[in-house]
Design a protein around this motif. Structure first.
Motif, short mmCIF file in Angstrom:
data_model
loop_
_atom_site.label_atom_id
_atom_site.label_comp_id
_atom_site.label_asym_id
_atom_site.label_seq_id
_atom_site.Cartn_x
_atom_site.Cartn_y
_atom_site.Cartn_z
N HIS A 12 -15.57 -2.99 9.05
CA HIS A 12 -14.60 -2.51 10.06
C HIS A 12 -14.18 -1.23 9.87
CE1 HIS A 12 -11.45 -3.44 12.94
NE2 HIS A 12 -10.72 -2.88 12.40
N TRP A 66 0.90 -0.96 0.00
CA TRP A 66 -0.22 -0.05 0.07
C TRP A 66 0.94 1.31 0.10
CZ3 TRP A 66 -1.46 3.25 4.29
CH2 TRP A 66 -2.50 4.35 3.84
N TYR A 121 -13.08 -0.34 6.05
CA TYR A 121 -12.54 -1.39 5.47
C TYR A 121 -13.62 -2.64 4.97
CZ TYR A 121 -8.26 0.59 7.28
OH TYR A 121 -7.11 1.24 7.81
N HIS A 122 -13.12 -3.25 4.06
CA HIS A 122 -14.01 -4.38 3.38
C HIS A 122 -15.13 -4.11 2.96
CE1 HIS A 122 -11.32 -6.61 6.29
NE2 HIS A 122 -11.99 -6.18 7.29
N MET A 136 -5.28 -3.74 5.78
CA MET A 136 -6.46 -4.46 5.42
C MET A 136 -7.15 -3.68 4.17
SD MET A 136 -8.23 -4.44 9.09
CE MET A 136 -7.56 -2.84 9.34
N VAL A 137 -7.97 -4.47 3.39
CA VAL A 137 -8.70 -3.91 2.14
C VAL A 137 -9.55 -2.60 2.56
CG1 VAL A 137 -10.19 -4.33 0.31
CG2 VAL A 137 -8.84 -6.06 1.36
N ILE A 138 -9.25 -1.53 1.98
CA ILE A 138 -9.89 -0.07 2.17
C ILE A 138 -10.85 -0.16 1.23
CG2 ILE A 138 -9.55 2.22 2.22
CD1 ILE A 138 -6.66 2.12 3.02
#
Length: 362
Positions: free
Chosen positions: A324, A232, A318-319, A352-354
């Motif tokens: 989250h 990232w 996130y997600h 984490m996946v933003i």
């Protein structure tokens, strides 16, 4: 080298040292299977051998279980918030109903007093009494009072009818709010069951691991987060990002970072424990800004910001299901409450996946 690059480099060095400091001979390789089960009794038919999962596969399974628990937690929190609002609305409506009933009783008393006054006048209607007087001035005065009395009677009847209509509407709305309250209680119970099932399943898996396997599992989580954060940062996503926190943002950050080390507990809003959105909503409340309770509502209702314009105090969601949230504190890091079994901590914002970024004080 500017401050962000220094901090990013420092994080990289710390992570690398942490990983290198772990004695490699103490753990199985990431792809190594768990220890085989004990052999069956002599002469017994051999049961089918189940496929053995690697620690990496177990890590991904746990990640999925905790992700589903996070989604259910958000659903639980949202149902709880709505139930609170509906309970408060029902109380207000009940108060309005009581006031309406008292008003109707008062209006009926006034109407009864008028009827009793007419009875004391011999039972004749006011217009008949006027026709029997011989005094012109008395007739004119009486006519004026009669006109005023007629208007007062009409006003009394109109007010009584309006109050009765309002009372009917309040009662109908209270019934509707009660139905919604019950529906949200059902949603809460369903979400609570889902949360506990996912967490219990995850705990069961972890309990079957040996101590060294649990330690290695934690290292695998850290390695995965480190790889994601490094990728990232290397993407240049923070290039040129120089936003500074607002006054409220600094207060929110101070509150959130003061909670570091406190345990994650789903549904918790402090002061001893938090879930992810409980931490962010309470941090901004401490800064004097009320924001939605859940990460999904924070994503849906708060103003969205491009990552390149992100500043400390903003919330990173996130997600894909917005399950989250963490608070950006600058230098590519967030403070967040990760999941059950973990504590409020600092982490890489890109670990984490933003989904996106929102700003509570825009």
């Amino acid at each position: 080298m500017n401050r962000r690059r220094c901090a990013a480099a420092a994080i990289t060095v710390v992570c690398a040292v942490t990983l290198l400091a772990v004695p490699s001979q103490a753990f199985a390789a990431p792809s190594a299977p768990l220890a085989p089960a004990a052999p069956s009794a002599p002469g017994a038919p051999e049961p089918p051998v189940p496929a053995k999962k690697t620690l990496e596969e177990i890590r991904l399974e746990l990640e999925g279980l905790y992700a589903r628990a996070a989604s259910a937690t958000d659903a639980y929190n949202l149902a709880e918030e709505r139930a609170k609002k509906q309970s408060a609305e029902i109380v207000k409506l009940a108060q309005e109903i009581v006031r309406g009933q008292d008003r109707i009783a008062d209006l009926k008393d006034r109407a009864g007093a008028a009827a009793r006054a007419q009875y004391r006048g011999g039972g004749l209607p006011p217009e008949a009494q006027l026709m029997l007087t011989d005094d012109p001035q008395l007739f004119l005065d009486g006519a004026s009072r009669f006109t005023q009395g007629q208007k007062a009677t009409k006003d009394l009847i109109a007010e009584l009818e309006q109050t009765q209509e309002d009372l009917t509407a309040y009662t109908k709305e209270a019934s509707a709010q009660w139905s919604k309250l019950e529906a949200n209680r059902v949603r809460q119970a369903k979400s609570k069951k889902e949360i506990n099932e996912q967490i219990d399943a995850a705990k069961k898996i972890e309990s079957q691991l040996e101590k060294k396997e649990r330690e290695r599992l934690l290292k695998l989580e850290q390695e995965a987060a480190y790889r994601a954060q490094t990728a990232w940062l290397n993407s240049g996503v923070l290039k040129g990002a120089k936003g500074s926190a607002s006054e409220q943002g600094r207060k929110a950050i101070a509150f959130a970072t003061a909670q570091i080390g406190k345990p994650y507990v789903w549904g918790a809003e402090g002061p001893g424990s938090y879930d992810c959105s409980g931490l962010t909503s309470q941090a901004w409340a401490a800064a004097g800004r009320a924001i939605p309770r859940t990460s999904q509502e924070q994503w849906r209702l708060l103003p969205r910001i491009d990552i390149k314009d992100m500043r400390p105090g903003d919330l990173i969601i996130y997600h894909t299901d917005a399950s989250h949230v963490g608070m950006y504190v600058g230098d590519g890091a967030i403070v967040h409450a990760p999941r059950p079994g973990r504590h409020v901590t600092l982490a890489g914002a890109g670990s984490m996946v933003i989904l996106g970024v929102v700003r509570p004080d825009k």
